[in-house]
Write a protein that holds these residues in place. Structure first.
Motif, PDB file in Angstrom:
ATOM      1  N   ASP A  44       0.823  -1.214   0.000  1.00 60.25           N
ATOM      2  CA  ASP A  44       0.000   0.000   0.000  1.00 60.25           C
ATOM      3  C   ASP A  44       0.853   1.259   0.000  1.00 60.25           C
ATOM      4  O   ASP A  44       0.416   2.309  -0.485  1.00 60.25           O
ATOM      5  CB  ASP A  44      -0.918  -0.004   1.227  1.00 60.25           C
ATOM      6  N   PHE A  45       2.062   1.143   0.556  1.00 62.01           N
ATOM      7  CA  PHE A  45       3.001   2.267   0.531  1.00 62.01           C
ATOM      8  C   PHE A  45       4.213   1.824  -0.290  1.00 62.01           C
ATOM      9  O   PHE A  45       5.166   1.264   0.238  1.00 62.01           O
ATOM     10  CB  PHE A  45       3.424   2.660   1.944  1.00 62.01           C
ATOM     11  N   PRO A  46       4.187   2.015  -1.618  1.00 58.34           N
ATOM     12  CA  PRO A  46       5.278   1.508  -2.466  1.00 58.34           C
ATOM     13  C   PRO A  46       6.594   2.240  -2.213  1.00 58.34           C
ATOM     14  O   PRO A  46       6.617   3.443  -1.943  1.00 58.34           O
ATOM     15  CB  PRO A  46       4.766   1.764  -3.890  1.00 58.34           C
ATOM     16  N   ILE A  47       7.670   1.470  -2.286  1.00 64.94           N
ATOM     17  CA  ILE A  47       9.019   2.008  -2.114  1.00 64.94           C
ATOM     18  C   ILE A  47       9.864   1.498  -3.272  1.00 64.94           C
ATOM     19  O   ILE A  47       9.812   0.310  -3.614  1.00 64.94           O
ATOM     20  CB  ILE A  47       9.641   1.556  -0.770  1.00 64.94           C
ATOM     21  N   SER A  48      10.638   2.369  -3.875  1.00 66.36           N
ATOM     22  CA  SER A  48      11.463   1.957  -5.008  1.00 66.36           C
ATOM     23  C   SER A  48      12.553   0.992  -4.541  1.00 66.36           C
ATOM     24  O   SER A  48      12.947   0.979  -3.361  1.00 66.36           O
ATOM     25  CB  SER A  48      12.105   3.179  -5.673  1.00 66.36           C
ATOM     26  N   ALA A  49      13.058   0.183  -5.486  1.00 71.71           N
ATOM     27  CA  ALA A  49      14.093  -0.789  -5.147  1.00 71.71           C
ATOM     28  C   ALA A  49      15.345  -0.104  -4.603  1.00 71.71           C
ATOM     29  O   ALA A  49      15.985  -0.588  -3.666  1.00 71.71           O
ATOM     30  CB  ALA A  49      14.433  -1.628  -6.385  1.00 71.71           C
ATOM     31  N   GLY A  50      15.696   1.040  -5.187  1.00 66.26           N
ATOM     32  CA  GLY A  50      16.858   1.769  -4.695  1.00 66.26           C
ATOM     33  C   GLY A  50      16.691   2.223  -3.258  1.00 66.26           C
ATOM     34  O   GLY A  50      17.618   2.114  -2.443  1.00 66.26           O
ATOM     35  N   ALA A 315      -2.035  -7.398  -1.366  1.00 68.58           N
ATOM     36  CA  ALA A 315      -1.296  -8.170  -0.367  1.00 68.58           C
ATOM     37  C   ALA A 315      -2.166  -9.133   0.423  1.00 68.58           C
ATOM     38  O   ALA A 315      -1.711 -10.185   0.838  1.00 68.58           O
ATOM     39  CB  ALA A 315      -0.574  -7.213   0.589  1.00 68.58           C
ATOM     40  N   ASP A 316      -3.425  -8.796   0.674  1.00 60.93           N
ATOM     41  CA  ASP A 316      -4.249  -9.601   1.570  1.00 60.93           C
ATOM     42  C   ASP A 316      -5.362 -10.374   0.861  1.00 60.93           C
ATOM     43  O   ASP A 316      -6.210 -10.975   1.516  1.00 60.93           O
ATOM     44  CB  ASP A 316      -4.873  -8.701   2.648  1.00 60.93           C
ATOM     45  N   GLN A 317      -5.394 -10.352  -0.468  1.00 58.86           N
ATOM     46  CA  GLN A 317      -6.512 -10.954  -1.177  1.00 58.86           C
ATOM     47  C   GLN A 317      -6.233 -12.362  -1.682  1.00 58.86           C
ATOM     48  O   GLN A 317      -7.134 -13.197  -1.722  1.00 58.86           O
ATOM     49  CB  GLN A 317      -6.913 -10.057  -2.350  1.00 58.86           C
TER      50      GLN A 317
END
Length: 345
Positions: A44-50, A315-317
């Motif tokens: 829900d809170f995306p974070i880049s790979a870097g 994530a929860d489905q």
């Protein structure tokens, strides 16, 4: 193309090195780690790979450190360790039985662990720790029962598979009965656990898995030479000095522990133990158990499947066990058709 190389040590020893197998292991490790980094950044809170890598190295802000280190990193580590344990356990079972169908899914170890968990949920309304212990005990008891029932002056691979299929059917029926006598709340809780999921996993599941892998992996690799010789048959192995029944019993105990602990941590994640060794062998094109490639393949498969389920459904489905079950079921049908055409079943 020949990929074996001989390395001579200063002491005069010669070591064989399969370059292709080593390359496959390295590439699978990179895939597993890269998928893990991407999975940590997914949610829900995306974070880049870097930013994920920076945060893991201690250079993220307070919000990123909480999300990455406390919420998502344990889940990914559990996924990597569960996949690695199932891949290694499946490779051990398939090598011991000398049968591509000799995996924990077919032999009933997952069903046995499920039975132990259901007993704790349905009969005792156990908490998460008690359910984990129940699953571990159920898997160990089922593995012991299969080994004893298959014993007849030793354990033959096909006899072990047939006994495992019978035990699996019995335990599956017991699991169905436990669900029918439970109340609606416990039944719902049990069904959620039985799908196999990484949701809600934390550091409490990481440390037991990590400790078990640290103990069992050197033990398994130390007996890899004997396991490879056993694929030539018990008589040949005995003639070459391998204590066949001792090695077989030791490796089966290790495989049962790996499978039962992985199931206790994440639920019965289907078919990873069946498919990972077969895919690893096709990549390495090498005979033998392919223990390290199978371990790395299992880890890569599970975290990749979890990432795919999150990207497609959230994530929860959709629990990861549903994804591996569908893909593994298709692979099992293909394997059965292939084995039948080859006249092996």
């Amino acid at each position: 193309m020949k990929t074996n190389r001989v390395i001579r040590t200063p002491g005069g020893l010669s070591l064989g090195l399969d370059v292709r197998a080593v390359t496959v292991v390295v590439l699978l490790l990179l895939v597993a780690l890269a998928a893990g980094v991407v999975l940590i950044g997914t949610g829900d809170f995306p974070i880049s790979a870097g930013d994920v890598v920076k945060t893991l190295l201690g250079n993220g802000n307070a919000g990123q450190e909480f999300i990455v280190n406390e919420l998502r990193l344990p889940r990914v580590l559990v996924g990597l360790l569960v996949g690695a344990s199932l891949g290694l356990g499946g490779a051990l079972f398939q090598a011991v039985t000398r049968n591509p169908l000799g995996s924990p899914d077919v032999l009933g170890l997952g069903q046995g662990a499920t039975a132990g968990a259901l007993v704790m949920i349905v009969l005792f309304s156990g908490n998460a720790a008690q359910v984990t212990v129940g699953a571990l005990v159920g898997g160990l008891v089922t593995g012991l029962a299969i080994y004893l029932l298959a014993w007849k002056r030793g354990v033959h691979g096909y006899r072990l598979v047939l006994v495992g299929i019978g035990v699996s059917a019995i335990v599956t029926a017991i699991n169905g009965y436990l669900l029918t006598v439970s109340d609606i709340v416990d039944a719902a809780r049990a069904v959620v656990w039985m799908t196999g999921s990484l949701n809600g996993r934390d550091w409490d599941q990481v440390w037991p898995l990590l400790g078990l892998c640290a103990v069992l992996l050197p033990l398994v690799l130390a007996n890899a030479r004997g396991l490879r010789m056993m694929e030539m048959g018990d008589d040949v192995s005995n003639a070459l000095g391998v204590r066949v029944e001792r090695v077989r019993a030791l490796l089966m105990v290790a495989a049962v522990l790996l499978t039962a602990t992985a199931t206790a941590a994440a639920g019965p994640v289907s078919f990873v133990a069946l498919t990972a060794p077969q895919l690893a062998r096709r990549l390495t094109r090498s005979p033998g158990p392919n223990l390290l490639p199978s371990l790395c393949m299992g880890a890569a498969l599970l975290v990749t499947a979890d990432w795919a389920s999150q990207r497609a459904f959230g994530a929860d489905q959709l629990p990861v066990g549903v994804v591996t079950g569908v893909l593994g079921g298709v692979y099992l049908l293909w394997l059965l058709v292939t084995e039948r055409r080859a006249g092996r079943i």
